[in-house]
Design a protein around this motif. Structure first.
Motif, mmCIF file in Angstrom:
data_model
loop_
_atom_site.group_PDB
_atom_site.id
_atom_site.type_symbol
_atom_site.label_atom_id
_atom_site.label_comp_id
_atom_site.label_asym_id
_atom_site.label_seq_id
_atom_site.Cartn_x
_atom_site.Cartn_y
_atom_site.Cartn_z
ATOM 1 N N ILE A 4 0.922 -1.160 -0.054
ATOM 2 C CA ILE A 4 -0.226 -0.156 0.520
ATOM 3 C C ILE A 4 0.685 1.259 -0.014
ATOM 4 O O ILE A 4 0.607 2.313 -0.848
ATOM 5 C CB ILE A 4 -0.960 -0.163 0.949
ATOM 6 N N THR A 5 2.265 1.492 1.048
ATOM 7 C CA THR A 5 3.237 2.081 0.733
ATOM 8 C C THR A 5 3.890 2.694 -0.235
ATOM 9 O O THR A 5 3.764 3.955 -0.997
ATOM 10 C CB THR A 5 3.450 1.870 1.797
ATOM 11 N N ARG A 6 4.269 1.526 -0.982
ATOM 12 C CA ARG A 6 4.717 1.924 -2.516
ATOM 13 C C ARG A 6 3.895 2.094 -3.032
ATOM 14 O O ARG A 6 4.541 2.935 -3.816
ATOM 15 C CB ARG A 6 4.986 0.212 -2.868
ATOM 16 N N ARG A 7 2.479 1.824 -3.134
ATOM 17 C CA ARG A 7 2.173 2.648 -4.580
ATOM 18 C C ARG A 7 1.737 4.264 -3.661
ATOM 19 O O ARG A 7 1.477 4.350 -4.768
ATOM 20 C CB ARG A 7 0.034 1.619 -4.263
ATOM 21 N N ARG A 8 1.874 3.661 -2.467
ATOM 22 C CA ARG A 8 1.543 5.877 -2.060
ATOM 23 C C ARG A 8 2.546 6.618 -3.061
ATOM 24 O O ARG A 8 2.378 7.503 -3.629
ATOM 25 C CB ARG A 8 1.189 5.649 -0.380
ATOM 26 N N LEU A 9 3.821 5.150 -2.644
ATOM 27 C CA LEU A 9 4.861 6.161 -2.875
ATOM 28 C C LEU A 9 4.955 6.749 -4.490
ATOM 29 O O LEU A 9 5.361 7.354 -4.683
ATOM 30 C CB LEU A 9 5.823 5.972 -3.051
ATOM 31 N N LEU A 10 4.561 5.582 -4.691
ATOM 32 C CA LEU A 10 4.713 5.506 -7.038
ATOM 33 C C LEU A 10 4.010 6.784 -6.744
ATOM 34 O O LEU A 10 4.106 7.418 -8.025
ATOM 35 C CB LEU A 10 3.831 4.499 -6.668
ATOM 36 N N SER A 11 2.608 7.546 -6.049
ATOM 37 C CA SER A 11 1.874 8.233 -6.876
ATOM 38 C C SER A 11 2.350 9.136 -6.590
ATOM 39 O O SER A 11 2.348 10.932 -7.396
ATOM 40 C CB SER A 11 1.015 8.305 -5.956
ATOM 41 N N VAL A 12 3.311 9.759 -6.553
ATOM 42 C CA VAL A 12 4.392 10.960 -5.605
ATOM 43 C C VAL A 12 4.958 11.248 -7.326
ATOM 44 O O VAL A 12 5.045 12.576 -7.147
ATOM 45 C CB VAL A 12 4.938 10.830 -4.132
ATOM 46 N N PHE A 13 5.155 10.869 -7.685
ATOM 47 C CA PHE A 13 5.817 10.764 -9.019
ATOM 48 C C PHE A 13 5.241 10.705 -10.905
ATOM 49 O O PHE A 13 5.615 10.928 -11.643
ATOM 50 C CB PHE A 13 6.852 9.227 -9.169
ATOM 51 N N LYS A 14 3.452 10.611 -9.735
ATOM 52 C CA LYS A 14 3.366 10.624 -11.137
ATOM 53 C C LYS A 14 2.302 12.110 -11.682
ATOM 54 O O LYS A 14 2.264 12.324 -12.741
ATOM 55 C CB LYS A 14 0.935 10.263 -10.589
ATOM 56 N N THR A 15 2.507 13.237 -10.904
ATOM 57 C CA THR A 15 2.844 14.438 -11.378
ATOM 58 C C THR A 15 4.157 15.233 -11.082
ATOM 59 O O THR A 15 3.628 16.700 -11.083
ATOM 60 C CB THR A 15 1.542 14.974 -9.981
ATOM 61 N N ARG A 16 4.986 15.004 -11.316
ATOM 62 C CA ARG A 16 7.011 15.584 -11.112
ATOM 63 C C ARG A 16 7.486 14.201 -11.778
ATOM 64 O O ARG A 16 7.293 13.422 -11.901
ATOM 65 C CB ARG A 16 6.383 15.741 -9.886
ATOM 66 N N PRO A 17 7.858 15.081 -12.590
ATOM 67 C CA PRO A 17 9.755 14.785 -12.836
ATOM 68 C C PRO A 17 10.431 14.066 -12.274
ATOM 69 O O PRO A 17 10.635 14.150 -11.130
ATOM 70 C CB PRO A 17 10.147 15.697 -14.129
ATOM 71 N N LEU A 18 11.482 12.683 -12.078
ATOM 72 C CA LEU A 18 12.049 12.194 -11.862
ATOM 73 C C LEU A 18 13.457 12.836 -11.317
ATOM 74 O O LEU A 18 14.340 12.769 -10.002
ATOM 75 C CB LEU A 18 12.349 10.431 -11.974
ATOM 76 N N ALA A 19 13.718 13.983 -11.828
ATOM 77 C CA ALA A 19 15.293 14.514 -11.575
ATOM 78 C C ALA A 19 14.635 16.040 -12.012
ATOM 79 O O ALA A 19 14.075 16.296 -12.765
ATOM 80 C CB ALA A 19 16.234 13.908 -12.487
ATOM 81 N N THR A 20 15.665 17.052 -11.629
ATOM 82 C CA THR A 20 15.247 18.932 -11.641
ATOM 83 C C THR A 20 15.916 19.013 -12.673
ATOM 84 O O THR A 20 16.221 19.962 -12.794
ATOM 85 C CB THR A 20 14.403 18.988 -10.771
ATOM 86 N N GLU A 21 18.023 18.481 -11.699
ATOM 87 C CA GLU A 21 18.522 18.763 -12.383
ATOM 88 C C GLU A 21 19.969 17.913 -13.057
ATOM 89 O O GLU A 21 20.815 18.033 -13.020
ATOM 90 C CB GLU A 21 19.122 18.898 -10.827
ATOM 91 N N MET A 22 19.412 17.038 -13.208
ATOM 92 C CA MET A 22 19.987 15.834 -14.470
ATOM 93 C C MET A 22 18.911 15.181 -15.608
ATOM 94 O O MET A 22 17.622 15.237 -14.903
ATOM 95 C CB MET A 22 20.765 15.135 -13.563
ATOM 96 N N GLU A 23 19.433 14.523 -16.513
ATOM 97 C CA GLU A 23 18.323 14.049 -17.375
ATOM 98 C C GLU A 23 17.761 12.549 -16.462
ATOM 99 O O GLU A 23 18.421 12.337 -15.412
ATOM 100 C CB GLU A 23 18.798 13.401 -18.687
ATOM 101 N N GLU A 24 16.704 12.477 -16.557
ATOM 102 C CA GLU A 24 15.686 11.286 -16.434
ATOM 103 C C GLU A 24 17.012 9.742 -16.437
ATOM 104 O O GLU A 24 16.072 8.866 -15.387
ATOM 105 C CB GLU A 24 14.213 10.834 -16.144
ATOM 106 N N VAL A 25 16.901 9.324 -17.074
ATOM 107 C CA VAL A 25 18.137 8.259 -17.949
ATOM 108 C C VAL A 25 19.170 8.593 -16.575
ATOM 109 O O VAL A 25 19.420 7.790 -16.413
ATOM 110 C CB VAL A 25 17.690 8.719 -19.185
ATOM 111 N N GLU A 26 20.001 9.437 -16.074
ATOM 112 C CA GLU A 26 20.604 9.283 -15.660
ATOM 113 C C GLU A 26 21.458 8.806 -14.150
ATOM 114 O O GLU A 26 21.699 8.088 -13.808
ATOM 115 C CB GLU A 26 21.816 10.524 -15.814
ATOM 116 N N LEU A 27 19.772 9.484 -13.699
ATOM 117 C CA LEU A 27 19.447 9.277 -12.446
ATOM 118 C C LEU A 27 18.645 7.698 -12.464
ATOM 119 O O LEU A 27 19.793 6.872 -11.636
ATOM 120 C CB LEU A 27 18.009 9.919 -12.359
ATOM 121 N N ILE A 28 17.895 7.169 -13.417
ATOM 122 C CA ILE A 28 18.259 5.926 -13.605
ATOM 123 C C ILE A 28 19.232 4.701 -13.433
ATOM 124 O O ILE A 28 19.199 3.823 -12.690
ATOM 125 C CB ILE A 28 16.726 5.334 -14.711
#
Length: 365
Positions: A67-91
């Motif tokens: 349940i908590t994992r799914r709630r944590l996942l929902s945090v990333f529905k409305t925002r980019p994964l990264a704001t200071e680098m490319e998302e692929v680099e973060l991944i």
């Protein structure tokens, strides 16, 4: 042999390494397999094996639920994964993408899929990408590794980092975990996932009472104040005052007592003291009058301390710098007063309920 397994001859090994290993592992008792796997991981890198080992090590320990994992996942529905680098680099920093197979059967593995669906075409949202990486099924160790990487100062701007940490902690706290600041790099906070266990028995008692009263705003404020005592005394002192303001406003609202929007802590407390019958003038016993008068002084001093030593205003070159011991005193006093107010409110509601029950007409058979 280095792993403690039986040796064999060269021809057996060259015929089939898989059979060579399995024939020996099959005879090893189950409880001895984990140490063998742990020893092997010291020599080789294998995400698949490390995930199995991590999940076995985590079994029976406090866990982040689905349940908590799914709630944590929902945090990333409305925002980019990264704001200071490319998302692929973060991944690539957070996940061993070279060892994760493609969910779509691509020969280039999941990294090829990510480039295809987030760079060349944008038809995977960030939460979808995380699901394909295994966010919902990975070990807790890998989950925490990602959360620590995605909140790193090299990945997020300061504002994005603060917002993201707050949103993630709002969900992690329900399972007893928290992204806690463990240091700074170039002035920016660094966070690690830790158990949200407060320091002393007194801390824990206050935490229980405030969580039962209001698990979100009030308890969150208390937890944040406790965590900042050592590393951010100014911020902790400010939160200590805000905690009492929160408690006063919540109780006044429940008691349907109006107060000005601009009311500061001393004004709020005096109004609440009348509601809870805590004003010194409400009592004739001298000891109680002195005790409640001291409570009022503590509240007023906490408000003054926040103005003098907190981070609500510019410190200026001559402002005294609070030490962790000063923050601990302020936070502990605030937590104790907050708990006293909450418990008194609970007692007053119980008294009112009993009085109402006693005044109801009773039928007699």
């Amino acid at each position: 042999m280095r792993l403690g397994l039986a040796e064999g001859d060269a021809s057996e090994a060259f015929n089939s390494k898989y059979k060579y290993a399995m024939s020996r592992l099959a005879g090893v008792p189950a409880e001895e397999l984990l140490p063998i796997a742990q020893k092997l991981l010291q020599e080789v890198e294998s995400y698949r094996l490390s995930e199995h080992v991590a999940k076995l090590e985590e079994f029976g320990r406090p866990a982040v639920t689905e349940i908590t994992r799914r709630r944590l996942l929902s945090v990333f529905k409305t925002r980019p994964l990264a704001t200071e680098m490319e998302e692929v680099e973060l991944i690539q920093r957070a996940w061993p993408v070279a060892e994760i197979p493609s969910p779509l059967g691509s020969s280039g593995g999941i990294l090829e899929d990510i480039y295809q669906h987030t760079v060349r075409n944008y038809d995977w949202e960030p939460d979808e990408t995380l699901i394909h990486l295994g966010f919902l099924t990975c070990s807790q160790a890998q989950l925490f590794r990602f959360l620590e990487e995605v909140t790193a100062p090299v990945v997020q701007t300061l504002d994005a980092q603060a917002s993201l940490v707050a949103d993630l902690n709002a969900h992690l706290q329900h399972d007893g975990f928290r992204l806690a600041m463990v240091g700074k790099v170039s002035g920016s906070p660094v966070y690690k996932v830790q158990r949200a266990v407060l320091g002393s028995p007194a801390d824990q008692g206050i935490s229980v009472a405030l969580h039962a009263f209001n698990p979100d705003d009030v308890h969150d404020r208390w937890t944040a104040a406790v965590e900042r005592r050592a590393d951010d005394p100014r911020g902790a002192i400010t939160l200590a005052r805000t905690l009492l303001e929160d408690v006063c406003k919540w109780i006044l609202d429940e008691a349907e007592t109006e107060y000005p929007d601009t009311a500061d802590l001393p004004v709020l407390y005096r109004k609440l003291a009348k509601v809870l019958r805590l004003a010194p003038d409400d009592h004739t016993e001298q000891t109680f009058k002195q005790l409640l008068g001291s409570c009022q002084q503590i509240v007023e001093l906490l408000g003054s301390l926040r103005s003098k030593l907190g981070d609500a205003h510019s410190p200026g070159p001559k402002r005294a710098k609070p030490q962790p011991r000063h923050a601990e005193l302020a936070v502990n006093l605030s937590g104790t007063m907050a708990t006293f107010l909450v418990e008194t409110w609970r007692a007053r509601k119980a008294e009112a309920a009993r009085t109402q029950s006693d005044n109801k007409p009773h039928s007699h058979v």
